[in-house]
Write a protein that holds these residues in place. Structure first.
Motif, PDB file in Angstrom:
ATOM      1  N   VAL A 102       6.197  -7.743   7.791  1.00  0.00           N
ATOM      2  CA  VAL A 102       4.872  -7.812   6.889  1.00  0.00           C
ATOM      3  C   VAL A 102       4.666  -8.911   6.317  1.00  0.00           C
ATOM      4  CG1 VAL A 102       3.994  -6.424   5.010  1.00  0.00           C
ATOM      5  CG2 VAL A 102       5.289  -5.247   6.513  1.00  0.00           C
ATOM      6  N   MET A 103       3.440  -9.624   6.714  1.00  0.00           N
ATOM      7  CA  MET A 103       3.313 -11.018   6.130  1.00  0.00           C
ATOM      8  C   MET A 103       2.759 -10.902   4.697  1.00  0.00           C
ATOM      9  SD  MET A 103       2.352 -13.400   9.095  1.00  0.00           S
ATOM     10  CE  MET A 103       2.572 -14.732   7.966  1.00  0.00           C
ATOM     11  N   ALA A 104       3.174 -11.405   3.912  1.00  0.00           N
ATOM     12  CA  ALA A 104       2.786 -11.461   2.214  1.00  0.00           C
ATOM     13  C   ALA A 104       1.432 -12.090   2.029  1.00  0.00           C
ATOM     14  CB  ALA A 104       3.862 -11.852   1.450  1.00  0.00           C
ATOM     15  N   GLY A 105       1.409 -13.394   2.719  1.00  0.00           N
ATOM     16  CA  GLY A 105       0.033 -14.232   2.316  1.00  0.00           C
ATOM     17  C   GLY A 105       0.181 -14.931   1.219  1.00  0.00           C
ATOM     18  N   VAL A 106      -1.004 -15.824   1.045  1.00  0.00           N
ATOM     19  CA  VAL A 106      -0.937 -17.037  -0.002  1.00  0.00           C
ATOM     20  C   VAL A 106      -1.476 -16.153  -1.180  1.00  0.00           C
ATOM     21  CG1 VAL A 106      -1.833 -19.101  -0.607  1.00  0.00           C
ATOM     22  CG2 VAL A 106      -1.339 -18.353   1.748  1.00  0.00           C
ATOM     23  N   ALA A 107      -0.556 -16.005  -2.337  1.00  0.00           N
ATOM     24  CA  ALA A 107      -0.858 -15.591  -3.561  1.00  0.00           C
ATOM     25  C   ALA A 107       0.423 -15.809  -4.768  1.00  0.00           C
ATOM     26  CB  ALA A 107      -0.804 -14.091  -3.380  1.00  0.00           C
ATOM     27  N   LYS A 108       0.175 -15.697  -5.827  1.00  0.00           N
ATOM     28  CA  LYS A 108       1.141 -15.928  -6.744  1.00  0.00           C
ATOM     29  C   LYS A 108       0.843 -15.084  -7.983  1.00  0.00           C
ATOM     30  CE  LYS A 108      -1.050 -19.946  -8.850  1.00  0.00           C
ATOM     31  NZ  LYS A 108      -0.605 -21.599  -9.093  1.00  0.00           N
ATOM     32  N   GLY A 109       1.883 -15.034  -8.821  1.00  0.00           N
ATOM     33  CA  GLY A 109       1.757 -14.409 -10.284  1.00  0.00           C
ATOM     34  C   GLY A 109       2.217 -12.747 -10.255  1.00  0.00           C
ATOM     35  N   PRO A 110       2.189 -12.173 -11.231  1.00  0.00           N
ATOM     36  CA  PRO A 110       2.522 -10.525 -11.312  1.00  0.00           C
ATOM     37  C   PRO A 110       1.587  -9.734 -10.691  1.00  0.00           C
ATOM     38  CG  PRO A 110       2.514 -11.753 -13.503  1.00  0.00           C
ATOM     39  CD  PRO A 110       1.893 -12.739 -12.583  1.00  0.00           C
ATOM     40  N   GLN A 111       0.363 -10.082 -10.796  1.00  0.00           N
ATOM     41  CA  GLN A 111      -0.815  -9.016  -9.999  1.00  0.00           C
ATOM     42  C   GLN A 111      -0.458  -9.123  -8.521  1.00  0.00           C
ATOM     43  OE1 GLN A 111      -4.955  -9.914 -10.615  1.00  0.00           O
ATOM     44  NE2 GLN A 111      -5.531  -8.051  -9.547  1.00  0.00           N
ATOM     45  N   ALA A 112      -0.079 -10.299  -8.178  1.00  0.00           N
ATOM     46  CA  ALA A 112       0.360 -10.542  -6.705  1.00  0.00           C
ATOM     47  C   ALA A 112       1.553  -9.612  -6.172  1.00  0.00           C
ATOM     48  CB  ALA A 112       0.438 -11.859  -6.309  1.00  0.00           C
ATOM     49  N   GLU A 113       2.592  -9.736  -7.224  1.00  0.00           N
ATOM     50  CA  GLU A 113       3.770  -8.953  -6.834  1.00  0.00           C
ATOM     51  C   GLU A 113       3.432  -7.474  -6.876  1.00  0.00           C
ATOM     52  OE1 GLU A 113       8.241  -8.407  -8.853  1.00  0.00           O
ATOM     53  OE2 GLU A 113       7.345 -10.299  -8.501  1.00  0.00           O
ATOM     54  N   ARG A 117       4.062  -4.777  -3.822  1.00  0.00           N
ATOM     55  CA  ARG A 117       4.984  -3.651  -3.959  1.00  0.00           C
ATOM     56  C   ARG A 117       4.183  -2.528  -3.435  1.00  0.00           C
ATOM     57  NH1 ARG A 117       9.252  -3.760  -7.740  1.00  0.00           N
ATOM     58  NH2 ARG A 117       9.892  -6.028  -8.704  1.00  0.00           N
ATOM     59  N   GLU A 118       2.951  -2.407  -4.001  1.00  0.00           N
ATOM     60  CA  GLU A 118       2.262  -1.098  -3.668  1.00  0.00           C
ATOM     61  C   GLU A 118       1.773  -1.062  -2.268  1.00  0.00           C
ATOM     62  OE1 GLU A 118      -1.294  -1.537  -6.170  1.00  0.00           O
ATOM     63  OE2 GLU A 118      -0.193  -0.982  -7.943  1.00  0.00           O
ATOM     64  N   ASN A 119       1.541  -2.221  -1.595  1.00  0.00           N
ATOM     65  CA  ASN A 119       1.231  -2.249  -0.007  1.00  0.00           C
ATOM     66  C   ASN A 119       2.453  -2.004   0.765  1.00  0.00           C
ATOM     67  OD1 ASN A 119      -1.424  -2.690  -0.150  1.00  0.00           O
ATOM     68  ND2 ASN A 119      -1.324  -4.842  -0.335  1.00  0.00           N
ATOM     69  N   LEU A 120       3.443  -2.272   0.327  1.00  0.00           N
ATOM     70  CA  LEU A 120       4.881  -2.109   1.230  1.00  0.00           C
ATOM     71  C   LEU A 120       5.196  -0.557   1.027  1.00  0.00           C
ATOM     72  CD1 LEU A 120       7.046  -5.188   0.148  1.00  0.00           C
ATOM     73  CD2 LEU A 120       6.026  -4.918   2.299  1.00  0.00           C
ATOM     74  N   LEU A 121       5.087  -0.061  -0.182  1.00  0.00           N
ATOM     75  CA  LEU A 121       5.261   1.287  -0.096  1.00  0.00           C
ATOM     76  C   LEU A 121       4.367   2.241   0.578  1.00  0.00           C
ATOM     77  CD1 LEU A 121       6.335   1.866  -3.780  1.00  0.00           C
ATOM     78  CD2 LEU A 121       7.947   1.881  -1.826  1.00  0.00           C
ATOM     79  N   TRP A 122       3.195   1.661   0.559  1.00  0.00           N
ATOM     80  CA  TRP A 122       2.065   2.251   1.368  1.00  0.00           C
ATOM     81  C   TRP A 122       2.385   2.308   2.877  1.00  0.00           C
ATOM     82  CZ3 TRP A 122      -1.321   0.384   5.138  1.00  0.00           C
ATOM     83  CH2 TRP A 122      -2.009   1.042   5.386  1.00  0.00           C
TER      84      TRP A 122
END
Length: 258
Positions: A102-113, A117-122
């Motif tokens: 699962v590729m995470a993408g370009v992003a940073k910060g608490p909102q990205a994390e 998390r939500e997308n991985l659980l989904w």
């Protein structure tokens, strides 16, 4: 004993992609990785693989030339990630892929994390029988990539607490991120479900750089883990002329099995 896969996105590039599985099988690989098997119809990949196991593939990255590197951690791109994941999961099922990165993408910060998390659980809920991996990628090769540290990845996996998601260990990225791939292996071994190897510091044929590949294989033997070891590197010459590492590791396996 570990099984060995050829990353067909980086190896055997002397021929078109659909011809590479046959060369990998002839060279002695047990399976293959195809990072982005989306440019050809499923039926063509099925025919090309012709029974060669597919160890791993990635979720769609998006527009690579424009800088996309996946979307799992990108706020505002949840729908794009989920559509891509469902497409990838369907293709993985059709091709018999054992793991989906699962590729995470370009992003940073608490909102990205939080989005990550939500997308991985989904994702685990949508494809409960499909093993998933996450991979820390060094910031020199992939600037801005969200998952760029093995300790960060371990913390997220520990919090999610689902055996369906494993850690993808790439010797090259571990060495580039942390300076010592051996220490990363020792620290996070219990979470690792897929291995990729390359030489260091050149990222050519595996070997050197202070990382003991036979010891890695012995560790996998001792754990009886169902883990693929994939060659993901830039061949310094025609791929078939640089496979001494594969021959040596497979010879080791045969000696142990005798």
């Amino acid at each position: 004993m570990p099984r060995f896969a050829a990353n067909l996105t980086m190896l055997f590039t002397e021929v078109p992609s659909l011809h590479r599985p046959e060369l990998a099988a002839q060279a002695g690989f047990d399976g293959a990785e195809v990072l982005f098997p989306y440019d050809h119809p499923e039926s063509e990949w099925e025919k090309a693989l012709s029974g060669l196991p597919l160890a791993l593939m990635n979720t769609p990255p998006g527009n690579w030339p424009a800088g996309d590197r996946g979307f799992a951690a990108v706020p505002g791109m949840e729908a794009t990630f989920r559509d891509g994941f469902l497409r990838a999961a369907s293709l993985a099922s059709r091709l018999g892929a054992e793991r989906l990165h699962v590729m995470a993408g370009v992003a940073k910060g608490p909102q990205a994390e939080q989005v990550y998390r939500e997308n991985l659980l989904w994702a685990t809920q949508q494809a409960p029988d499909l093993a998933l991996t996450v991979e820390p990628i060094n910031p020199d090769d992939m600037p801005g990539y969200f998952l760029n540290d093995f300790d960060q990845a371990a913390r997220i996996l520990e919090d999610l607490n689902t055996p369906q998601i494993g850690l993808q260990f790439d010797v090259w990225h571990a060495a580039r991120i942390h300076g010592n791939a051996t220490t990363v292996w020792a620290t996070h071994r219990h979470r690792i479900s897929h291995v990729q190897i390359a030489g260091f510091p050149s990222r050519n044929e595996p070997g050197g750089g202070g990382f003991d590949l036979p010891a890695l294989c012995a560790d996998l033997d001792a754990s009886a883990a169902n883990v693929w070891v994939a060659g993901e590197y830039r061949p310094s010459r025609a791929t078939v002329h640089g496979l001494m590492w594969l021959q040596a590791l497979k010879s080791r396996n045969r000696q142990i099995g005798d």
